[in-house]
Design a protein around this motif. Sequence first.
Motif, PDB file in Angstrom:
ATOM      1  N   ASN A  57     -27.975  23.034  77.353  1.00 52.22           N
ATOM      2  CA  ASN A  57     -28.755  23.332  78.638  1.00 52.22           C
ATOM      3  C   ASN A  57     -29.733  22.314  79.031  1.00 52.22           C
ATOM      4  N   GLN A  58     -29.030  21.133  78.726  1.00 55.93           N
ATOM      5  CA  GLN A  58     -29.841  19.858  79.301  1.00 55.93           C
ATOM      6  C   GLN A  58     -29.020  19.441  80.747  1.00 55.93           C
ATOM      7  N   LEU A  59     -30.003  19.197  81.644  1.00 51.21           N
ATOM      8  CA  LEU A  59     -29.347  18.835  83.105  1.00 51.21           C
ATOM      9  C   LEU A  59     -29.608  17.144  83.158  1.00 51.21           C
ATOM     10  N   THR A  60     -28.485  16.665  83.494  1.00 45.91           N
ATOM     11  CA  THR A  60     -28.631  15.356  83.593  1.00 45.91           C
ATOM     12  C   THR A  60     -27.921  14.778  85.252  1.00 45.91           C
ATOM     13  N   LEU A  61     -28.867  13.996  85.452  1.00 42.42           N
ATOM     14  CA  LEU A  61     -28.538  13.440  87.064  1.00 42.42           C
ATOM     15  C   LEU A  61     -27.958  11.935  86.989  1.00 42.42           C
ATOM     16  N   ILE A  62     -26.438  11.804  87.231  1.00 42.93           N
ATOM     17  CA  ILE A  62     -26.026  10.532  87.424  1.00 42.93           C
ATOM     18  C   ILE A  62     -26.492   9.756  88.538  1.00 42.93           C
ATOM     19  N   ILE A  63     -27.229   8.577  88.177  1.00 45.11           N
ATOM     20  CA  ILE A  63     -27.892   7.849  89.210  1.00 45.11           C
ATOM     21  C   ILE A  63     -27.178   7.036  89.830  1.00 45.11           C
ATOM     22  N   ASP A  64     -26.864   7.223  91.383  1.00 42.23           N
ATOM     23  CA  ASP A  64     -25.918   6.285  91.920  1.00 42.23           C
ATOM     24  C   ASP A  64     -26.292   4.778  92.653  1.00 42.23           C
ATOM     25  N   ARG A  65     -27.576   4.578  92.318  1.00 40.35           N
ATOM     26  CA  ARG A  65     -28.178   3.502  92.686  1.00 40.35           C
ATOM     27  C   ARG A  65     -28.719   2.908  91.368  1.00 40.35           C
TER      28      ARG A  65
END
Length: 736
Positions: A57-65
């Motif tokens: 249940n871990q949300l990860t955002l891949i930062i594109d900057r």
Amino acid sequence: MSEPTVSSSLSRRGFLKASMTAGGALTLGFTIPSISSAQDQQESWQANAWLEVDKDNQLTLIIDRVEMGQGTMTGLTTLVAEELSTSPDAILTRFAPAAKEYRNPLFNMQMTGGSTSLAVAWTHLREAAAAMGWLLTSSAADIWQVPHRECALSQGHVVHPAHGKLPWSQLIGVAQHKKLPSDIPLKPAGEFRYIGKRNQRTDAAPKSFGQADYGIDTKLPGMVHAVVIHSTYIGGTLKSYSADKAKNSAGVIDVFPIAQGIAVVAEKYWQARKAALLVEAQWEPGETGETSSEDIFNHYRQLLDEDDAKVIQREGYPNRVRKNASQLITAEYQVPFLAHATLEPQNCVAHVTDKGVEIWAPTQAPDLAQVAASRVTDFSPSDVTVHTTFLGGGFGRRLIQDFVEEAAAIAHRVKRPVKLLWSREDDTRNDHFRPAAMHRMTGSIDGNGYPELWHHSIACPTLMDWIVKDAAPAMFAGMPKWTFGTLANVGLAAQGTLAPDDHSPWEGADTISYALPNLMLDYTKAENTIPVTYWRSVGNSHTSFAVESFIDELAHAANTSPLTFRQNLLTDAPRAKKVLNIAAEKAGWGKAPAGRYQGIAFFFSFNTWVAQVAEVSVSGTTIKVEKVTCVVDCGTVVNPEIVKAQMEGGIIFGLTAALYGEITVNNGQVQQSNFHDYPLLRMNEIPDIDVHIIDSEEPPTGVGEPGLPPIAPAVANAVFAATGQRLRTLPLKLSA
């Protein structure tokens, strides 16, 4: 909006089976049609934010900057958190790899710059998060057999009044098989919980506790260390060298020439650095020859004297008005080359194996780093893996990949992981600088005290010449290496058609908000052998000095207050006028304490309006900036404290340039080397900075750079008010 109709016959048993057998993560990389090209919508979606929910249940955002202190990581996380109704603190982040999906659509490269990160992501990242939220709530509605509208998102769960809550992880198996409707709404501004209110930085804790990995922190098993001895001449070449003493030093592995100089490789950094002092090298001057700063500015002046400029903008009848004007007001403004002085010097770790190249680097452009590493190894860009780290300052310097190219070339030879680290002296003398420029201004005032002529001529180099060798191959990924040179040449030749036009020399001068009836803006390119690149606020950093200083000069000639003069020219620019008026009000314009004097400046850059009032005191020839009042209109504010911090940072960065910044050249050599002769503004010199943010419902615009352009002219105008001396050259220096 009507509820989307999605048919589903999935039972609770089927849901549980799907969730349990999915085993992995729900990963979404959405193609958002709203920024796709008409030719190939799916292929042209570049600013793609990838959201991942794993089985824990871990949300990860891949930062594109990249994150270089400007707060991008916090801003992008806030957008996702808002649409998914989850705390930003619950979202993990990781930097995106070099990949086509993560390109900035404004540049067609995976580049962080131009104060564009949040502006580009504002709609599309929220749409991606809203789409993920719809998939999750729709999946829960199917399980509970309830209408979709009764389900909501809350802190990593889908909730329902009667059925309780389900964690996102238990919905993975269902959600990944659903189809998205085309009309998923975004959360209205009235319901924002984090946007406009969230101030805690996502990266504050890891940076405070030493958990954030910068390029300089990278360590690999078996890693060796390298330094490069660069030519003492700008663009110089190696004539001969003797390295016997260095090779016999403790820990030294090898000493050998590379394209940029002489590489010294050792087991430890200081072993390499000390051995480099033992290398005897002779250098040939490059194309710059024995050029001096005086030669460069004399050349600029000669170009402005010639009648061969490219007309950038023309309104009204400037030539006719100029010919008939009863009195012409002229001024010439000069700005020097400037170093970036990032506090983390250039560094890179490279490892070349028989399978490819791995790069760990604080780069602003991972796909350009791929090209640079490819150029000096046996591999294509697609064989180069780039691990982007935190950046200890960027300011445009890390768009140039010379440090990556050097590290890859060294690693290609030694076949071990190599950490290359530049010294401060390396960094200062071998920077790609902010271009020097010269501006020639001509104006006249009519009988009513209004400007009837505005003629702005600029001479300076372009930036594209220096970045195109990496940028062109990155834009046309997949082309063989033997085409790299051709792509670069085509990119330069096709500016304005196949490739973007380099408008950096006149940037900001062509978007001034003032109503000027007879206007001419022209530009003459100055051929330049001194390396240059983007610098915080780019062309705005020098066009603002000329524009806002000359506006002040015209106000003085019209015997009008500098504030009133500007107000009268902003009748058709309500947002600009509001920013200017509030800055004057908050600063107490005309009511400075005894011994202090005020100057005002306003500039529009990166789609953001900023006005500043500088309050200075003068003692002899010493200029002290006591206070700066800053007002900014940057559209919707996502993180207020970050906006404030970026205005403060831009002002301090700009004050360093205004009061101290100057790279000089003599005999083809850079004269500065470290902070003793290229000083930065010290803590005790920082003025009181008062920032005010305009409330707005417009989309967000840039904040990382717009705080810089107004400060130099604001200070110069204040110095004129204090002394009567009109300073037209940066850095600002009073005569005795």
